[in-house]
Enzyme design. Structure first.
Site, mmCIF file in Angstrom:
data_model
loop_
_atom_site.group_PDB
_atom_site.id
_atom_site.type_symbol
_atom_site.label_atom_id
_atom_site.label_comp_id
_atom_site.label_asym_id
_atom_site.label_seq_id
_atom_site.Cartn_x
_atom_site.Cartn_y
_atom_site.Cartn_z
ATOM 1 N N THR B 16 -7.163 1.284 -14.311
ATOM 2 C CA THR B 16 -7.305 1.525 -12.871
ATOM 3 C C THR B 16 -6.227 2.479 -12.356
ATOM 4 O O THR B 16 -5.272 2.790 -13.065
ATOM 5 C CB THR B 16 -7.194 0.191 -12.105
ATOM 6 N N ASP B 17 -6.398 2.921 -11.112
ATOM 7 C CA ASP B 17 -5.370 3.735 -10.470
ATOM 8 C C ASP B 17 -5.063 3.192 -9.077
ATOM 9 O O ASP B 17 -5.634 2.178 -8.660
ATOM 10 C CB ASP B 17 -5.770 5.217 -10.449
ATOM 11 N N ALA B 18 -4.142 3.859 -8.385
ATOM 12 C CA ALA B 18 -3.673 3.369 -7.084
ATOM 13 C C ALA B 18 -4.776 3.332 -6.032
ATOM 14 O O ALA B 18 -4.596 2.730 -4.967
ATOM 15 C CB ALA B 18 -2.499 4.222 -6.597
#
Lengths: 135, 135, 135, 135
Positions: B16-18
């Protein structure tokens, strides 16, 4: 008696580096997948918990030994035990093995964090009880 | 008739990312894992083949559409079909789905490469035959 | 006196996770980039060395403390010192800082490896001499 | 006339795979870094914007051609142009080059998204104006 949790991991191209082996940082990702799956087996929903409470788990320290390299297509086993459980943190002992060989050993400290305030916080009671049974 | 190959992928923190969703580049890794598993099911050993012949597969192009995001803990299915097979390359159509939803569609062209000389090369006959049955 | 090597790293989307911070495994990649750049500054060509001699560097252990999280767009500094130098291995002390804050501290042991035989091997004399001046 | 934005990228171990070249998914990360740096040069603060407005950018499609591989230690240039600008989306043409060689060409469509509702939304006026000058 510490309960063991065993999780299989397959090595793909994206995990390897130009040395022909798994890139050293990627083993930490393997260790994290195993801890996540352990939580899932305990019916603990990390995403829901994080959304509802603003509390999540953060890795506070890792001590990892690289004994032998894993290679493309290897089928690995991540073996995890909860070594100690505090009010706000957990200490895991993990290894990554292939057949008879131990490739990696690691100690990982994970803390329960109030993600909004960036502070350590106590584990919720029911979760603490679940974890307590694993030691 | 094109044979479908279905492979499950679980989303972990490292994917995942921010933005709270799977980082867009990581879907290409999911697609690659599914193609690798398809080869494994066909008893094709990529690593051995690469070591013995110096020939490997290289992605030559990807066209990917991001329709809906995948999130932490999602259980996805990667659905792959071999759309066409040339002397030296394969064209895959792949999608990533979650329940009823199609999140990702992609077309991926993979070529057989002489890794030492960096040139496209014909697929070995027996492998070509295996792939030919999938279309 | 230990020489310090300082290398800047910018945080991008691909480095972060759904917790909104840099994914914990990715700091090991930041540390590795800094060590690679240090070698480059010393006119040491890792790729050429690996190709000509079959010898490369392998990370043997990492002990890392996560003190504060790095976030999207942060400009970090990786600060590296060579703490000790053996015949076949190096011990680095590294930290990752942002402004006045120390986010990460780490100790990384790197060994010189014969990549074909998978065995530790002595550092070449000229490289050993270069490294010896850094302590 | 389309303005070009050029951003240098160094290839590290963590970017490569067992084929000895940059892993194909990682070029998408290089492309994203270049777009992020372009926004930074335009004094656009992605993180602040996302936090204040709940609006962020999401990649909607990528079409990428892999012409030649990048290798460990290569110094690459990512060359970006904004090809078209809509009310809610941008179309970038990007290439990755090394010396005289074009290694990668790509077309990337990025949309402005209301991250809470998961819907496309118009670019804020001032940002739209900045982008309009790049075409």
């Amino acid at each position: 008696m510490h309960k063991k949790f065993v999780w299989p991991i397959r090595v793909y191209f994206g995990d390897t580096d130009a040395g022909g082996v798994v890139y050293h940082a990627n083993y930490l990702e393997f260790l994290e997948r195993a801890r996540s799956e352990w939580l899932r087996v305990l019916n603990f929903d990390q995403r829901k918990f994080m959304q509802e409470t603003g509390v999540g788990f953060a890795v506070r320290s890792v001590a990892i030994e690289y004994l032998k390299p894993a290679r493309l297509d290897d089928e690995l086993r991540v073996i995890s035990t909860l070594k100690s459980l505090g009010r706000a943190q957990m200490l895991f002992t993990q290894s990554i093995e292939r057949g008879e060989d131990v490739l990696i050993t690691a100690t990982v400290r994970v803390a329960c964090m109030d993600l909004v305030r960036g502070k350590a916080t106590a584990l919720p009671t029911d979760i603490h009880e679940k974890f307590a049974k694993l030691i």
